[in-house]
Enzyme design. Sequence first.
Site, PDB file in Angstrom:
ATOM      1  CG  ASN A  71      -1.931   1.050   1.194  1.00 21.24           C
ATOM      2  OD1 ASN A  71      -1.672   2.169   0.771  1.00 21.24           O
ATOM      3  ND2 ASN A  71      -3.123   0.706   1.588  1.00 21.24           N
ATOM      4  CG  ASP A  93      -6.234  -6.657   4.375  1.00 20.00           C
ATOM      5  OD1 ASP A  93      -5.984  -5.526   3.914  1.00 20.00           O
ATOM      6  OD2 ASP A  93      -6.674  -6.841   5.518  1.00 20.00           O
ATOM      7  CB  CYS A 111      -6.341  -0.533   0.658  1.00 19.62           C
ATOM      8  SG  CYS A 111      -7.208   0.811   1.440  1.00 19.62           S
ATOM      9  CG  HIS A 123      -8.516  -1.512   4.870  1.00 20.51           C
ATOM     10  ND1 HIS A 123      -7.408  -1.062   4.191  1.00 20.51           N
ATOM     11  CD2 HIS A 123      -8.366  -2.850   5.013  1.00 20.51           C
ATOM     12  CE1 HIS A 123      -6.619  -2.106   3.948  1.00 20.51           C
ATOM     13  NE2 HIS A 123      -7.182  -3.186   4.440  1.00 20.51           N
TER      14      HIS A 123
END
Length: 1114
Positions: free
Chosen positions: A199, A468, A204, A451
């Site tokens: 990131n 993630d 994200c 997020h």
Amino acid sequence: MTPAPVDQQEDEEMLVPQSDLTDNHQPMEVVAQPETANTVENQPVEDPPSSRFTWRIENFSRLNAKKHYSEVFIVGGYKWRILLFPKGNNVDHLSMYLDVADSASLPYGWSRYAQFSLAVVNQIHNKYSIRKDTQHQFNARESDWGFTSFMPLGELYDPCRGYLVNDTLIVEAEVVVRRIVDYWTYDSKKETGYVGLKNQGATCYMNSLLQTLYHIPYFRKAVYHMPTTENDMPSGSIPLALQSLFYKLQYSDNSVATKELTKSFGWDTHDSFMQHDVQELNRVLCEKLEDKMKGTVVEGTIQQLFEGHHMNYIECINVDYKSTRKESFYDLQLDVKGCHDVYASFDKYVEVERLEGDNKYHAEQYGLQDAKKGVLFIDFPPVLQLQLKRFEYDFMRDTMVKINDRYEFPLQLDLDRDGGKYLSPDADRRVRNLYTLHSVLVHSGGVHGGHYYAFIRPTLSDQWYKFDDERVTKEDMKRALEEQYGGEEELPQTNPGFNNTPFKFTKYSNAYMLVYIRESDKDKIICNVDEKDIAEHLRERLKKEQEEKEHKKKEKAEAHLYTIIKVARDDDLADQIGKDIYFDLVDHDKVRSFRIQKQITFNVFKEEIAKEFGVPVQFQRFWLWAKRQNHTYRPNRPLTPLEETQSVGTLREVSNKVHNAELKLFLEVELGPDLRPIAPPDKTKEDILLFFKHYDPEKEELRFVGRMFVKSTGKPIEILSKLNKMAGYALDEEINLYEEIKFEPSVMCEPIDKKITFRASQLEDGDIVCFQKSVPVESIEQFRYPDVPSFLEYVHNRQIVHFRSLEKPKEDDFCLEMSRLYTYDDVVERVAQQLGLSDPSKIRLTSHNCYSQQPKPQPIKYRGVDHLSDMLVHYNQTSDILYYEVLDIPLPELQGLKTLKVAFHHATKDEVVIHTIRLPKQSTVGDVINDLKTKVELSHPDAELRLLEVFYHKIYKIFPPSEKIENINDQYWTLRAEEIPEEEKNLGPNDRLIHVYHFTKETAQNQMQILNFGEPFFLVIHEGETLAEIKIRIQKKLQVPDEDFAKWKFAFLSLGRPEYLQDSDIVSSRFQRRDVYGAWEQYLGLEHSDNAPKRSYAANQNRHTFEKPVKIYN
């Protein structure tokens, strides 16, 4: 997501670690949402611990302390408290944070992760409570997190608003604690076979989309087959950057960086820090790729994969007329609100709308006709992308809201259901539209950030993976599907004996985009992609990159075995002084450096120098550099013969107390008459090594001309002829000497007395002497910088400033070279000159916010800062950007004026016009009304006007004509001007003036809520008048057709509770009490549906531009 830049209107949503910074100086303006979810463990499916805490603060306005803490409450076994700044943390907003109560006593390296929301409760109308949510990884450095600008203090302290009642404030915190595993030891490739993406700010949202696209193998194959060449640079070519990224995702063992790709988009770092919309990025990226694929072997891939078609139709009911239009789509936007699952959304999508009554359709040849209007699908694409409308604009609250309602989506989606009800007559019924779920993109958090991550099953097997950012974990189906439906979850009882109403917690994590793949196409789409799909030059390039990476890694691992020796020579000084540098002698990063093993002796190193520079070992003399107390860096002393026998590692430790791996040296080489090296002269304590710079005021040029040993007992007068020779002057030229002493924080350069000894002038080894021709007094005027000190002062404060028009804040308009010492007047004068403007006082400047890369919300006041340097500083950062605007009147005059936006409602026409009123600050409301009369059209010449304050469709105040306008705030509520109706001017003793508002009812969380809308107004009611009589007057006033008016209901509302009235009720009897809190809380309500067109001025009056559209520039 790492702290991100913000300064939108001193941003509404500043998320900042509060820290003790604030006690002594301004905190960083901010940084937004923490990138934390990536440190959360592959959580077990059971619910994480969570809780709600309510804090009642009495005598709130009397709190004098800057900070105010709540009592401690416990969630997840951890102690928490709320930290509040009643008067704002250096902002005019309430500041509020969640704080780890015992952070000072926790063990070293502690860390915990929580999702939480903080709220200020509206005690009159719960729906106006202000709630903000976020998430954070708490640790010793950031032990509190929250909102610096939670809500405006003006709104909070206004008793009419309902946040502060009886001087009591109610604050709520909802906290969910999630457990953490050691993030650093987890290896995604080893555990799952896949790697994540790094990131680089708030990216994200992009990472989740890129992973989804990468895991559509047909798409990846097409990207690999886009033609690129070895001469392309990834940062300038989207195809190559995407190929490179996909290749690394396929073959790398570690998470992959996206910087090259965002550079190829033409994004600066600020764009990476802006949270954008996944859907927007998806469309823009696909359009770009589609464009770049034209004329190549993969042309049309994007359409083949993602493009479907639907038909918009309008069909007349009573005549034979039908109009159709075919449109293509790459994704479908499905409603979440009011739909319990995907099928309900599709039902709504194809719902037939009746066009009748006032809304009839104008059909060619047939005129106005009753008709039905709708959409049906001609074909669906092999890869179906569904965007779920989780965000929408709330007109009541005039803000974007996130819809966290429960919304289900199936593993298999059958779009041929119910006999193909979604399909148009032209659809090919042989195609079976049965889809299987491939990926679920999730948004966790609120409307102002949060997020994103994705659940994907790359091969459509039963195994799901969570992508993630850097971390990839295996997940079960429940986590990917049911847990992403959203809605509320009930929390287990903490005190079963007490309050038994279960506490429901809204799930802020829910699906935001779904990708389905058609069963009949899945073998084609989930195809094999291997090395032979990847261009040879790409493989070579990436292999080389990998080798370089390995080499650097090896160097880093072995760094402790080596010393870097940086050797500066006379040539470096001559090359750099007057070009790259002006102060001191050399930039050590630009001199020759050697990587030498620590155990090698210095004498062996001298042999390498002999080879490199052609200077025999016996003619080399090395000097150590030293940092002086005044922050200058100068050669200090020669190495001793004994030191030269030692290892380079030992020498580095001697020379440099600071622990870094560098040894900095100056190589002194003396040249004979034939310019060949000779032995250096003996140096005694009496000998001083001085360095000389020459300044030419005519050319404004400073250069290095050489160095020389002098005797400490000698005098400058003895070396003047040598200096003249160095400069190329006649030997008897009159010259002035100065010592360059220091330059930080300010320049110190003083004349040297030529007649006293060097020792008396306190000159020592490594000192710098600057000299120039003497300038006759009568010639001083002809030079900008006639002497060395004035030139060095200029260089030290020289600043290139990039000016931008405030209307186009992204583009440089022009650049000017200025001095940081320029006064306010100097700066605006230069700008006016550049713009060809005769009056500099009409220039208004605005500073730049380095974090958000935007103009600051408040302009610089006239002579509000002393120097240019003050205009360019933003907290601890300095920028080189200023914004300008050209005003129609001088700035000092404008600052004495108050500008108000007033919405004028015409008495007889249904129109609202916004007027900008500009008057001196000491003016009154009466002056505003008089000014307005000259600008608006009145129904008759004697009409009187009044000014009202309208907020959330209620009238809160009629301004008395004598009220000063200085304190009127039109930022949060509307100022409305209107004519005073004749009937109000002649009120009888028993007549009452009442508030009349429009409302509708809405049920949310099993509670009935009253929602006001539309334009509120006053009405005169007479004693004994029935509702039936009043209705006639209201209908006439609002000009509502009989058919619609018959559906309206009328109610007396007090504090939000409706009491419905009958036609025979005497209305005035309801409006007798005068002890009601706020007159606007007792009103006659008109209940009907809100179908009026939304007035754009109301919707946009205080919209913050907190989100910019996604743009890919290349």
